[in-house]
Design a protein around this motif. Structure first.
Motif, mmCIF file in Angstrom:
data_model
loop_
_atom_site.group_PDB
_atom_site.id
_atom_site.type_symbol
_atom_site.label_atom_id
_atom_site.label_comp_id
_atom_site.label_asym_id
_atom_site.label_seq_id
_atom_site.Cartn_x
_atom_site.Cartn_y
_atom_site.Cartn_z
ATOM 1 N N LEU A 185 3.514 7.993 7.553
ATOM 2 C CA LEU A 185 2.881 6.890 6.820
ATOM 3 C C LEU A 185 1.661 6.367 7.571
ATOM 4 O O LEU A 185 0.630 6.071 6.954
ATOM 5 C CB LEU A 185 3.879 5.761 6.567
ATOM 6 N N LEU A 186 1.739 6.310 8.899
ATOM 7 C CA LEU A 186 0.596 5.835 9.691
ATOM 8 C C LEU A 186 -0.602 6.756 9.496
ATOM 9 O O LEU A 186 -1.730 6.290 9.323
ATOM 10 C CB LEU A 186 0.972 5.732 11.170
ATOM 11 N N SER A 187 -0.328 8.050 9.480
ATOM 12 C CA SER A 187 -1.434 8.988 9.314
ATOM 13 C C SER A 187 -2.036 8.848 7.911
ATOM 14 O O SER A 187 -3.238 8.930 7.728
ATOM 15 C CB SER A 187 -0.987 10.431 9.572
ATOM 16 N N ARG A 188 -1.193 8.562 6.930
ATOM 17 C CA ARG A 188 -1.700 8.402 5.557
ATOM 18 C C ARG A 188 -2.375 7.048 5.346
ATOM 19 O O ARG A 188 -3.188 6.885 4.441
ATOM 20 C CB ARG A 188 -0.548 8.550 4.559
ATOM 21 N N GLU A 240 5.100 12.681 0.243
ATOM 22 C CA GLU A 240 4.739 13.216 1.556
ATOM 23 C C GLU A 240 5.881 13.033 2.555
ATOM 24 O O GLU A 240 6.121 13.904 3.376
ATOM 25 C CB GLU A 240 3.471 12.517 2.080
ATOM 26 N N VAL A 241 6.542 11.900 2.462
ATOM 27 C CA VAL A 241 7.685 11.663 3.350
ATOM 28 C C VAL A 241 8.746 12.736 3.120
ATOM 29 O O VAL A 241 9.275 13.337 4.055
ATOM 30 C CB VAL A 241 8.285 10.242 3.141
ATOM 31 N N ARG A 266 0.840 -1.206 0.000
ATOM 32 C CA ARG A 266 0.000 0.000 0.000
ATOM 33 C C ARG A 266 0.867 1.245 0.000
ATOM 34 O O ARG A 266 0.407 2.329 0.321
ATOM 35 C CB ARG A 266 -0.914 -0.015 1.219
ATOM 36 N N LEU A 267 2.123 1.048 -0.342
ATOM 37 C CA LEU A 267 3.003 2.214 -0.455
ATOM 38 C C LEU A 267 2.828 2.815 -1.846
ATOM 39 O O LEU A 267 2.824 2.079 -2.835
ATOM 40 C CB LEU A 267 4.460 1.815 -0.263
ATOM 41 N N THR A 268 2.679 4.118 -1.893
ATOM 42 C CA THR A 268 2.460 4.769 -3.194
ATOM 43 C C THR A 268 3.469 5.896 -3.405
ATOM 44 O O THR A 268 4.189 6.295 -2.477
ATOM 45 C CB THR A 268 1.054 5.391 -3.255
ATOM 46 N N TYR A 269 3.470 6.418 -4.646
ATOM 47 C CA TYR A 269 4.339 7.536 -4.977
ATOM 48 C C TYR A 269 3.963 8.728 -4.106
ATOM 49 O O TYR A 269 4.831 9.472 -3.661
ATOM 50 C CB TYR A 269 4.179 7.842 -6.478
ATOM 51 N N GLN A 270 2.674 8.883 -3.837
ATOM 52 C CA GLN A 270 2.225 9.992 -2.990
ATOM 53 C C GLN A 270 2.835 9.884 -1.591
ATOM 54 O O GLN A 270 3.240 10.872 -1.002
ATOM 55 C CB GLN A 270 0.694 10.015 -2.893
ATOM 56 N N ARG A 300 1.086 0.674 -6.645
ATOM 57 C CA ARG A 300 1.859 0.021 -5.600
ATOM 58 C C ARG A 300 3.361 0.044 -5.893
ATOM 59 O O ARG A 300 3.794 -0.301 -6.990
ATOM 60 C CB ARG A 300 1.395 -1.424 -5.449
ATOM 61 N N LEU A 301 4.097 0.380 -4.850
ATOM 62 C CA LEU A 301 5.556 0.467 -4.994
ATOM 63 C C LEU A 301 6.229 -0.781 -4.423
ATOM 64 O O LEU A 301 5.686 -1.431 -3.525
ATOM 65 C CB LEU A 301 6.092 1.694 -4.243
ATOM 66 N N LEU A 302 7.392 -1.077 -4.960
ATOM 67 C CA LEU A 302 8.230 -2.153 -4.400
ATOM 68 C C LEU A 302 8.851 -1.678 -3.082
ATOM 69 O O LEU A 302 8.921 -2.396 -2.101
ATOM 70 C CB LEU A 302 9.344 -2.507 -5.396
ATOM 71 N N GLU A 303 9.305 -0.427 -3.097
ATOM 72 C CA GLU A 303 9.927 0.131 -1.897
ATOM 73 C C GLU A 303 10.089 1.642 -2.055
ATOM 74 O O GLU A 303 9.975 2.175 -3.163
ATOM 75 C CB GLU A 303 11.301 -0.503 -1.636
ATOM 76 N N ILE A 304 10.346 2.278 -0.921
ATOM 77 C CA ILE A 304 10.723 3.688 -0.949
ATOM 78 C C ILE A 304 12.066 3.791 -0.234
ATOM 79 O O ILE A 304 12.228 3.255 0.864
ATOM 80 C CB ILE A 304 9.697 4.577 -0.212
ATOM 81 N N VAL A 305 13.002 4.440 -0.885
ATOM 82 C CA VAL A 305 14.305 4.622 -0.267
ATOM 83 C C VAL A 305 14.412 6.073 0.172
ATOM 84 O O VAL A 305 14.111 6.976 -0.621
ATOM 85 C CB VAL A 305 15.443 4.282 -1.255
#
Lengths: 219, 395
Positions: free
Chosen positions: B240-243, B86-87, B78-82, B215-220
């Motif tokens: 991320l928790l808030s999102r 935001e991070v 559930r990780l996205t580009y958005q 959906r992303l593989l990962e965020i670095v």
């Protein structure tokens, strides 16, 4: 040059004690060729070991050139054997894995003679024994007479003043035996003292003096 | 007897008993070989991982956020580009982020086609990884922003589809859509079994369109200060928790964690190797001591003769100790050669960098010296203390 005074040697302890040599006194002079005769087990070999500084007497004194063997350490005795005494045994006398040259070099190895000198002196000595063409042979590739001559070369290479030969001809036929005897006689003629243990009365007769031993005493 | 003569004499002895000497040292050979092999493999793996961590830009100031969770298991990403944007925007201490989207696609140019991986990334990718284009340029922020159909080819894809021709400015078909090739990456090679040259890079937005997913593989994420990684991690977590409606459906990897796992594996391996080495060297010592005692007994008469013609205790002691040392050193050297050969063979077979560790070789040499002394002293003392009269009488 060597003098024994009332020398005794016992083996074993208490009930099993064996008196191999009991109260022997005699001396050997420079250039003497002496034969030591006697039946088996009379103590000849023990006496030879005492004279050769391989062993110490139980009592009495052995003096080699006026030094009392009793007072010397094992390593000092080793050095005396190395520099002053040459041994020729009856058989199994050479190291089987070393060739003639290396066998003759052995005493010089322990005397710290450098490599080139060792080579040269061993060659010269083997040459003198008529073995110039046998230097690279292993003992197993030599005849009995040749082996004994290599052993003599080894005994002489340090130019000892005393040569001890324990039945040097015991394993050889008559002709070869006399060849060895001639070499020993020649040595005595040039000033080396030679003591030879033998069973052969004829050979003993060619010595300048005969010592007869029986039951641990000279008779 | 001087050391050179003692050595020559010992060598003669060994030559005369080649087979026996060889069998005697087998324990030492195998022990040393195993140590060399295992340390080489350990070192090789460590170097490989360290290089890998370095080459993918996984420095101490890097945090990788992976979607999903082990417990309770959450697999769907559930990780996205958005999320990534935001991070970067909201977490203090984050200097840069890179989203990574992964998919597979059929690339076609003319008659040629190839199944290949598609990586959706942001334009900062080459700079962060230290990766350059061979030809053309990487796409820029405008391309990403406008979801433009541009792509950059990995070296292998470019060669497969274009051969010697220049791909930049050409259009290829990815799935059903046409893409303009703006650049070709330089060759990078394989890592972790993943061929980075067999890849097509797209702007992450374009990749999202092509693959029809967010959906992303990962965020670095990169932090300014490696020491602040813990703090930054908490910041990212909060964002991320808030999102994600307070759902904890992601986890982190840091260089520190990877290295500490690696360290545990390495130290377990080291203990294991040390145990094997110790056992085999003890067994080796016993073998050498045994054969030296046999040798002393067999050569009693020889010792007698040597003593009669003037060998002192020290001479005999040195002679036998030298033999034991020579045997164990030869065993050590054979073990090193055997182990090094085995290492080269095994490592090149499984495609790892070949590393034979210097310290293991030094340790092996020292250990075989110790084995020689331990196993040689007692037999040599026995030989030296033999009484010449008894020794001469021995048949």
């Amino acid at each position: 040059m060597i003098r024994l005074e009332d020398v005794t040697k016992t083996h074993g302890e208490d009930a099993d004690v064996v008196h191999a040599v009991r109260g022997v006194s005699f001396s050997l002079e420079r250039g003497e060729f002496v034969a030591l005769v006697g039946p088996s087990g009379c103590g000849k070999s023990t006496l030879l070991n005492l004279i050769g500084c391989l062993d110490r007497p139980t009592s009495g004194t052995v003096r080699l050139q006026d030094r009392n063997v009793e007072t010397l350490s094992d390593d000092e005795l080793a050095t005396i054997r190395n520099r002053r005494i040459g041994f020729v045994f009856q058989f199994h006398n050479l190291l089987p894995r070393l060739d003639a040259q290396a066998n003759v070099e052995l005493p010089m190895l322990y005397a710290g003679v450098d490599r080139a000198a060792r080579r040269e002196r061993a060659r010269a000595q083997l040459d003198r024994m008529g073995l110039a063409d046998r230097v690279g042979h292993l003992p197993s590739q030599l005849s009995g007479g040749e082996r004994q001559r290599v052993a003599i070369a080894r005994a002489l290479v340090m130019e000892p003043s005393l040569v001890l030969a324990d039945e040097p001809t015991g394993n050889l036929d008559t002709k070869r035996g006399w060849e060895i005897l001639e070499i020993l006689r020649g040595l005595a003629a040039t000033g080396t003292t030679v003591l030879m243990v033998t069973h052969d009365t004829e050979m003993a007769a060619s010595a300048s003096r005969i010592l007869t031993m029986r039951d641990g005493v000279l008779v | 007897m001087n050391p050179r003569d003692a050595f020559a004499s010992a060598l003669d002895m060994l030559r005369a008993n080649r087979m026996r000497s060889f069998l005697t040292v087998l324990g030492v050979v195998i022990g040393v070989a195993i140590v060399i092999l295992l340390t080489s493999m350990g070192e090789s793996a460590r170097t490989y991982v360290a290089n890998l961590v370095q080459s993918v830009g996984f420095g101490a100031n890097v945090l990788v956020i992976h979607p999903g969770k082990m417990d309770p298991p959450i697999e769907a990403s559930r990780l996205t580009y958005q999320d990534a944007l935001e991070v970067r925007r909201r977490v203090p201490g984050v200097v840069d982020v890179m989203p990574v989207m992964l998919g597979t696609v059929k690339a076609r140019y003319g008659q040629k086609s190839r199944m290949t991986n598609v990586w959706g990334v942001t334009p900062n990718y080459p700079g962060l990884i230290g990766y350059r284009t061979r030809q053309g340029a990487f796409f820029d922020e405008a391309d990403n922003h406008r979801r433009k159909k541009v792509c950059v080819l990995g070296e292998k894809v470019a060669t497969a589809l274009f051969g010697r021709l220049s791909p930049v400015g050409e259009r290829i078909r990815l799935g059903s859509k046409k893409f303009l090739i703006v650049g070709v990456m330089e060759q990078k090679g394989e890592m972790v079994g993943f061929d980075i040259d067999d890849v097509i890079f797209l702007p992450v937005t374009t990749a999202s369109d092509l693959l029809d997913t967010t959906r992303l593989l990962e965020i670095v994420a990169w932090t300014s200060d490696p020491d602040a990684v813990g703090q930054v991690k908490q910041g990212i977590r909060d964002v991320l928790l808030s999102r994600h409606k307070r759902e904890d459906d992601f986890h982190f990897h840091t260089q520190g964690e990877v290295m500490s796992v690696l360290g545990k594996v390495t130290s377990a391996l080291t203990t294991f190797v040390a145990a094997i080495a110790a056992i085999s060297l003890v067994v080796g010592s016993i073998g050498i001591m045994n054969i030296m005692l046999v040798s002393v007994a067999e050569r009693t008469r020889e010792i007698g003769i040597r003593k009669a013609i003037g060998a002192r205790r020290k001479d005999i002691f040195v002679q036998f100790l030298t033999e034991a040392l020579l045997i164990s050193f030869l065993g050590g050297l054979m073990g090193i050669a055997f182990g090094a050969g085995l290492s080269v063979a095994v490592l090149s077979l499984i495609n790892l960098p070949v590393r034979v560790t210097g310290w293991a070789v030094v340790a092996a040499v020292i250990a075989s010296g110790i084995v020689g002394i331990v196993s040689g002293v007692y037999p040599a003392m026995r030989a030296a203390s033999l009484d010449p009269v008894h020794a001469l009488r021995y048949e």
